[in-house]
Design a protein around this motif. Structure first.
Motif, PDB file in Angstrom:
ATOM      1  N   PRO A  42       0.811  -1.223   0.000  1.00 29.58           N
ATOM      2  CA  PRO A  42       0.000   0.000   0.000  1.00 29.58           C
ATOM      3  C   PRO A  42       0.845   1.274   0.000  1.00 29.58           C
ATOM      4  O   PRO A  42       0.500   2.254  -0.667  1.00 29.58           O
ATOM      5  CB  PRO A  42      -0.831  -0.131   1.283  1.00 29.58           C
ATOM      6  CG  PRO A  42      -0.887  -1.595   1.558  1.00 29.58           C
ATOM      7  CD  PRO A  42       0.444  -2.131   1.111  1.00 29.58           C
ATOM      8  N   ARG A  43       1.951   1.279   0.755  1.00 30.21           N
ATOM      9  CA  ARG A  43       2.801   2.468   0.793  1.00 30.21           C
ATOM     10  C   ARG A  43       3.524   2.659  -0.539  1.00 30.21           C
ATOM     11  O   ARG A  43       3.636   3.793  -1.030  1.00 30.21           O
ATOM     12  CB  ARG A  43       3.807   2.353   1.936  1.00 30.21           C
ATOM     13  CG  ARG A  43       4.733   3.560   2.058  1.00 30.21           C
ATOM     14  CD  ARG A  43       3.984   4.852   2.242  1.00 30.21           C
ATOM     15  NE  ARG A  43       4.889   6.001   2.331  1.00 30.21           N
ATOM     16  CZ  ARG A  43       4.585   7.224   1.926  1.00 30.21           C
ATOM     17  NH1 ARG A  43       3.376   7.477   1.402  1.00 30.21           N
ATOM     18  NH2 ARG A  43       5.452   8.203   2.050  1.00 30.21           N
ATOM     19  N   VAL A  44       4.003   1.579  -1.145  1.00 32.37           N
ATOM     20  CA  VAL A  44       4.649   1.682  -2.455  1.00 32.37           C
ATOM     21  C   VAL A  44       3.651   2.229  -3.481  1.00 32.37           C
ATOM     22  O   VAL A  44       3.992   3.082  -4.305  1.00 32.37           O
ATOM     23  CB  VAL A  44       5.210   0.316  -2.901  1.00 32.37           C
ATOM     24  CG1 VAL A  44       5.717   0.381  -4.334  1.00 32.37           C
ATOM     25  CG2 VAL A  44       6.335  -0.139  -1.967  1.00 32.37           C
ATOM     26  N   GLN A  45       2.416   1.755  -3.433  1.00 33.65           N
ATOM     27  CA  GLN A  45       1.390   2.244  -4.350  1.00 33.65           C
ATOM     28  C   GLN A  45       1.101   3.727  -4.105  1.00 33.65           C
ATOM     29  O   GLN A  45       0.949   4.511  -5.052  1.00 33.65           O
ATOM     30  CB  GLN A  45       0.103   1.429  -4.178  1.00 33.65           C
ATOM     31  CG  GLN A  45      -0.998   1.781  -5.167  1.00 33.65           C
ATOM     32  CD  GLN A  45      -0.638   1.402  -6.590  1.00 33.65           C
ATOM     33  OE1 GLN A  45      -0.440   0.239  -6.893  1.00 33.65           O
ATOM     34  NE2 GLN A  45      -0.537   2.410  -7.462  1.00 33.65           N
ATOM     35  N   GLN A  46       1.042   4.126  -2.847  1.00 33.73           N
ATOM     36  CA  GLN A  46       0.769   5.519  -2.505  1.00 33.73           C
ATOM     37  C   GLN A  46       1.870   6.439  -3.032  1.00 33.73           C
ATOM     38  O   GLN A  46       1.590   7.509  -3.607  1.00 33.73           O
ATOM     39  CB  GLN A  46       0.641   5.646  -0.986  1.00 33.73           C
ATOM     40  CG  GLN A  46       0.247   7.021  -0.492  1.00 33.73           C
ATOM     41  CD  GLN A  46       0.166   7.066   1.026  1.00 33.73           C
ATOM     42  OE1 GLN A  46       1.024   6.533   1.733  1.00 33.73           O
ATOM     43  NE2 GLN A  46      -0.880   7.699   1.548  1.00 33.73           N
ATOM     44  N   ILE A  47       3.120   6.050  -2.842  1.00 34.10           N
ATOM     45  CA  ILE A  47       4.247   6.856  -3.333  1.00 34.10           C
ATOM     46  C   ILE A  47       4.212   6.935  -4.857  1.00 34.10           C
ATOM     47  O   ILE A  47       4.408   8.006  -5.452  1.00 34.10           O
ATOM     48  CB  ILE A  47       5.588   6.268  -2.847  1.00 34.10           C
ATOM     49  CG1 ILE A  47       5.676   6.315  -1.329  1.00 34.10           C
ATOM     50  CG2 ILE A  47       6.760   7.014  -3.473  1.00 34.10           C
ATOM     51  CD1 ILE A  47       6.819   5.499  -0.755  1.00 34.10           C
ATOM     52  N   THR A  48       3.948   5.806  -5.510  1.00 36.49           N
ATOM     53  CA  THR A  48       3.883   5.773  -6.966  1.00 36.49           C
ATOM     54  C   THR A  48       2.791   6.699  -7.481  1.00 36.49           C
ATOM     55  O   THR A  48       3.009   7.481  -8.433  1.00 36.49           O
ATOM     56  CB  THR A  48       3.630   4.332  -7.455  1.00 36.49           C
ATOM     57  OG1 THR A  48       4.694   3.494  -7.007  1.00 36.49           O
ATOM     58  CG2 THR A  48       3.540   4.276  -8.975  1.00 36.49           C
ATOM     59  N   ASP A  49       1.628   6.632  -6.885  1.00 36.06           N
ATOM     60  CA  ASP A  49       0.522   7.493  -7.315  1.00 36.06           C
ATOM     61  C   ASP A  49       0.873   8.971  -7.151  1.00 36.06           C
ATOM     62  O   ASP A  49       0.582   9.799  -8.029  1.00 36.06           O
ATOM     63  CB  ASP A  49      -0.741   7.169  -6.513  1.00 36.06           C
ATOM     64  CG  ASP A  49      -1.352   5.832  -6.901  1.00 36.06           C
ATOM     65  OD1 ASP A  49      -1.113   5.370  -8.036  1.00 36.06           O
ATOM     66  OD2 ASP A  49      -2.054   5.235  -6.066  1.00 36.06           O
TER      67      ASP A  49
END
Length: 392
Positions: free
Chosen positions: A106-113
């Motif tokens: 979830p954190r990797v996805q948040q940073i990517t977004d």
């Protein structure tokens, strides 16, 4: 057998070494090589021989050549052998289990977004600066508890250490990173411990009340920071470039996002971010494919060559994202054996999230042919370009 002069392989060796590796494999699986700086070493280029070398106890990571690095930064996984390596890996591996890494999605996805929110309105830009670099450096710095404002300095130090442009500048970068890590570790030890990885390393214990020493914590933080982002930067960049260079494969992935896992594995095989493993040294004479390497010699295991070996992979120069599903697994991009990359699960996760999200949000993504031609990174360790201009 004649010594191979890297300078004689041509000016395009850095940009496209694969035909040269193919030529070397036809001559034999092992070659004595002299680099542009005059240093001689042995290069293993055949898949079977590379895989065997990874598991060969006669090839060691520690040697007098590594003494200065050990003295400056401390002993880390890349310059250790059993039993030291076994102990160090045991003490840190619990922080990089697949289950622990999966919790980071979830954190990797948040940073990517967030990065793509900033990148996409421009319509064109450099993938490295906009996504490939900031994603993994943010993740690993957050894991270790490195403050936001220090990450540009880390980038400069790390780039010079991994792809040096000047010997003195590379040494200065190692010293600067050492001093910074010492100060950061001191703050973590003196203050309330946090929930970051650096705090976890400081309090790590195993059976027998074993702990990482201060120098070992510093060395571990160093290798996690450098290896934890440099390789993933180029995995993401190489992956996007490979897909854009092969429109049929890109179209197949867009049509079936379920192919993403296989696409990342094929990128690792076809254009992995590590061209050759870090040096090993012969403890005694070893023979591969009829060629003897004397004792005390430096050896490079050629990942890029092994993963294009037709003796292991059918049509190895073809980029095929379905290859893994069809029995094409077994690449050596993360190494093999006791030194298999500790951060492989995290690198795979970041690549899948970054590439998958980018393709979803930029349906007309293309290489920016009008931009300046990308510069390939120098040296024999990291495979990638400093920039990747794109338009969308």
């Amino acid at each position: 057998m004649a010594v191979i002069e890297l300078a004689d392989l041509g000016a395009d060796f850095t940009e496209n070494p694969y035909p040269h590796y193919a030529g070397l494999r036809q001559l034999g699986a092992v070659h004595e090589v002299r680099g542009g700086d005059g240093w001689r070493f042995w290069l293993v280029v055949g898949y079977d021989e590379c895989r065997a070398a990874f598991g060969d106890a006669r090839l060691v990571k520690s040697s007098p050549a590594q003494d200065e690095e050990d003295r400056i930064m401390g002993r880390h996984l890349l310059i250790s052998d059993p039993p030291d390596h076994t102990r160090l890996r045991r003490l840190v591996s619990r922080e990089f289990t697949p289950r622990r890494v999966a919790q980071l999605r979830p954190r990797v996805q948040q940073i990517t977004d967030r990065l793509l929110d900033a990148m996409l309105p421009a319509g064109r830009g450099d993938l490295v600066d906009a996504l490939s670099f900031p994603l993994p450096i943010t993740v690993i710095c957050e894991l270790l508890g490195v403050p936001d404002g220090d990450r540009d300095a880390f980038r400069a130090w790390s780039n010079e250490i991994v792809t040096p442009t000047d010997a003195q500048l590379a040494r200065d970068s190692v010293l600067a990173m050492r001093d910074y890590l010492d100060a950061l570790i001191g703050r973590r030890r003196d203050a309330e411990p946090g929930d970051d990885l650096l705090s976890a390393l400081l309090r790590t214990e195993a059976e027998g009340d074993d702990r990482l020493s201060a120098a070992e914590v510093r060395a571990m933080a160093f290798i996690l920071l450098v290896a934890g982002h440099e390789t993933t930067v180029n995995l993401i960049t190489n992956g996007v470039r490979a897909l854009l260079d092969h429109p049929d494969q890109l179209a197949a992935l867009r049509a079936d996002p379920g192919l993403l896992d296989g696409a990342v594995e094929e990128v690792l095989r076809y254009e992995g971010p590590v061209e050759n493993a870090t040096f090993r040294f012969t403890r005694e004479p070893v023979v591969y494919d009829g060629t003897e390497i004397p004792a005390g010699e430096p050896v490079l295991i050629g990942l890029a060559s092994a993963d294009r070996d037709p003796a292991r992979f059918a049509e190895p120069d073809t980029f095929d994202i379905r290859r893994t599903a069809e029995g094409g697994a077994g690449h050596l991009a993360f190494g093999h054996g006791i030194h298999f990359c500790l951060g492989a699960p995290l690198a795979r996760l970041e690549a899948k999230v970054a590439i998958g999200t980018l393709l979803e949000r930029a349906p007309d993504l293309a290489l920016d042919r009008a931009a300046e031609r990308p510069e390939w990174l120098p040296g024999l360790l990291i495979r990638g370009t400093r920039r990747l201009p794109l338009r969308w």
